[in-house]
Scaffold this active site. Structure first.
Site, PDB file in Angstrom:
ATOM      1  N   ASN A  21       1.799  -2.032 -28.793  1.00 47.09           N
ATOM      2  CA  ASN A  21       0.484  -2.485 -28.356  1.00 47.09           C
ATOM      3  C   ASN A  21       0.365  -2.334 -26.839  1.00 47.09           C
ATOM      4  OD1 ASN A  21       2.123  -5.107 -29.113  1.00 47.09           O
ATOM      5  ND2 ASN A  21       0.610  -5.903 -27.695  1.00 47.09           N
ATOM      6  N   ASP A  22       0.027  -3.347 -26.078  1.00 47.84           N
ATOM      7  CA  ASP A  22      -0.415  -3.204 -24.691  1.00 47.84           C
ATOM      8  C   ASP A  22       0.459  -2.294 -23.831  1.00 47.84           C
ATOM      9  OD1 ASP A  22      -1.872  -5.279 -25.740  1.00 47.84           O
ATOM     10  OD2 ASP A  22      -1.199  -6.772 -24.288  1.00 47.84           O
ATOM     11  N   GLN A  38       4.319  -2.825 -25.028  1.00 48.11           N
ATOM     12  CA  GLN A  38       4.733  -3.824 -25.999  1.00 48.11           C
ATOM     13  C   GLN A  38       5.218  -3.111 -27.253  1.00 48.11           C
ATOM     14  OE1 GLN A  38       3.947  -7.809 -25.465  1.00 48.11           O
ATOM     15  NE2 GLN A  38       4.995  -6.539 -23.970  1.00 48.11           N
ATOM     16  N   GLU A 203      -7.000 -11.913 -21.730  1.00 51.96           N
ATOM     17  CA  GLU A 203      -5.650 -11.386 -21.574  1.00 51.96           C
ATOM     18  C   GLU A 203      -5.645 -10.233 -20.572  1.00 51.96           C
ATOM     19  OE1 GLU A 203      -3.245 -12.175 -25.621  1.00 51.96           O
ATOM     20  OE2 GLU A 203      -4.669 -10.501 -25.788  1.00 51.96           O
TER      21      GLU A 203
END
Length: 448
Positions: A21-22, A38, A203
């Site tokens: 992810n990120d 991530q 976030e």
């Protein structure tokens, strides 16, 4: 699940066979771009979150390296950033050049004896240009006793001669600004917010100095990712333009703008070590990220985007231009787009009952909708079949569309409006037709 090589993109980074992810720790250092991310190194769904690592010399071809910061039973390594501490302010270097320093969120599990369930900011450092990483033995370096304090983005603020960190208290919808002389001891300078409507989760903040086109000036842009609350449902990104003095950020009265109008653009942050700002985002949506039909990997990054600010009647707006190769590789399509009110651009693949299509359409009111309801035979986006209507100025609107094995990024008005979305079409070459309001086909794709 069978492997899906037909969904493996050419220009968008994907991990070889695990969850991603990120983007984290984006860095340009000694001629190489570093992408940390991530990562679950043991599977293709979220969990066991560590920092994966890949490098590139051109932002288009990536080499995946071993996991940089692994999770432990007591601590997962959530999002953060990497800086080159060239003056060795931290004292963690062992030579004249100074170390690379990663600041990341320690998300402590129930097995941690002292901070179960809490999140705090920690450090890992590298003295071999990012190949191997060592956790700082006095972690964490910043904590608040909070379970939602995360995502440190650190940069050097030259006018004040110190490091600046932006983080979020995600549930409280606040951005916190800290400063430090050495990356180890941090002082709270100010807070921004609560921002936006209740129920959002903020976030991955980034405070970026962005040049204003046609001037010798720059402004500061605060990037934020929201989940939920995205423009087209699920997660998404917004930004604020304002002023920053090294301690506090004051947003303009114009307020929020959307960084991308598509459903699949999240957690984009800027690269450290570049004169001109460059961002990269995660090309997925938290509402269905675990369910997309790629195997053995899960999810992709967007293309890197160069950003500038443009002064308009509505105030400063970000322009985003994609990094593309001079020659578009086989399997990738670049389409030069011009859409008037009522026009539609149709991307199709497969035939008959084994066909799929994605429609980019301007209504009579001029608003743009990208409809993927017939693009995905696996139907993982049933709750998000199309973008919300995207406002556009009257008259013809031109731009560029990139289609990379089902990943679509659309850049209109020379990058003032962008749309990123995933489709998972039937295998085969993509065919493009453009229909006017009178259903007359009048455009096709260009090869480069």
């Amino acid at each position: 699940m069978h492997d899906t090589p037909h969904y493996r993109p050419e220009l968008h980074f994907t991990p070889e066979g695990t969850w991603m992810n990120d983007p984290n720790g984006l860095l340009f250092h000694k001629g190489r771009y570093h992408l940390f991310f991530q990562n679950n190194p043991t599977g293709r769904t979220w969990g066991n979150i560590s920092w994966g690592h890949a490098v590139s010399t051109d932002l288009l071809t990536w080499e995946e390296l071993p996991v940089a910061i692994p999770a432990t039973a007591e601590e997962m390594a959530f999002s953060g950033s990497v800086v080159w501490d060239r003056l060795n302010t931290s004292g963690l270097g062992d030579g004249p050049e100074g170390p690379l320093v990663a600041l990341f969120t320690s998300s402590y599990t129930a097995l941690d004896p002292s901070r179960p369930g809490q999140q705090a900011q920690s450090i890992a450092y590298s003295v071999d240009d990012g190949l191997t990483w060592t956790r700082y033995d006095r972690n964490p370096v910043l904590e608040r006793g909070s379970s939602d304090f995360r995502d440190p983005k650190v940069s050097w603020h030259e006018p004040s001669g110190r490091w600046v960190m932006v983080t979020v208290e995600a549930v409280d919808r606040q951005v916190l600004i800290h400063s430090s002389a050495d990356l180890l001891t941090w002082t709270h300078e100010s807070s921004v917010g609560p921002l936006g409507e209740e129920g959002l989760l903020w976030e991955c903040p980034d405070l970026v100095e962005v040049p204003v086109e046609g001037t010798a000036t720059s402004r500061w842009v605060l990037l934020l990712s929201t989940n939920p609350g995205g423009f087209s449902g699920g997660s998404g990104m917004r930004y604020l333009v304002g002023d920053f003095d090294g301690a506090s950020f004051a947003p303009d009265e114009a307020g929020w703008r959307w960084l991308d109008y598509g459903p699949d653009f999240y957690a984009a942050v800027s690269f450290h070590g570049l004169r001109d700002p460059l961002i990269l985002g995660w090309m997925s949506n938290w509402s269905y990220a675990n369910d997309t039909p790629t195997h053995p990997w899960q999810s992709a990054m967007t293309l890197a985007r160069r950003v500038t600010l443009v002064e308009t009647e509505l105030g400063p707006v970000l322009r985003q231009r994609p990094v593309l190769p001079e020659v578009i590789p086989a399997g990738v399509m670049r389409v030069d787009v011009e859409l008037s009110e009522g026009d539609a651009l149709i991307l199709e693949s497969g035939f008959g009952e084994f066909s799929s299509r994605c429609v980019v359409h301007r209504g009579a009111d001029g608003a743009l909708v990208v409809d993927r309801s017939d693009a995905d035979p696996h139907a993982v986006h049933t709750g998000f079949p199309a973008t919300s209507p995207i406002p556009l100025p009257a008259g013809p609107v031109s731009g560029v569309l990139i289609e990379d094995h089902g990943l679509i990024e659309l850049f209109l008005l020379d990058g003032l409006v962008t749309v990123a979305l995933q489709t998972f079409p039937h295998p085969g070459p993509v065919r493009v037709r453009q229909l006017g309001a009178d259903d007359r086909a009048r455009a096709t794709s260009s090869p480069a």
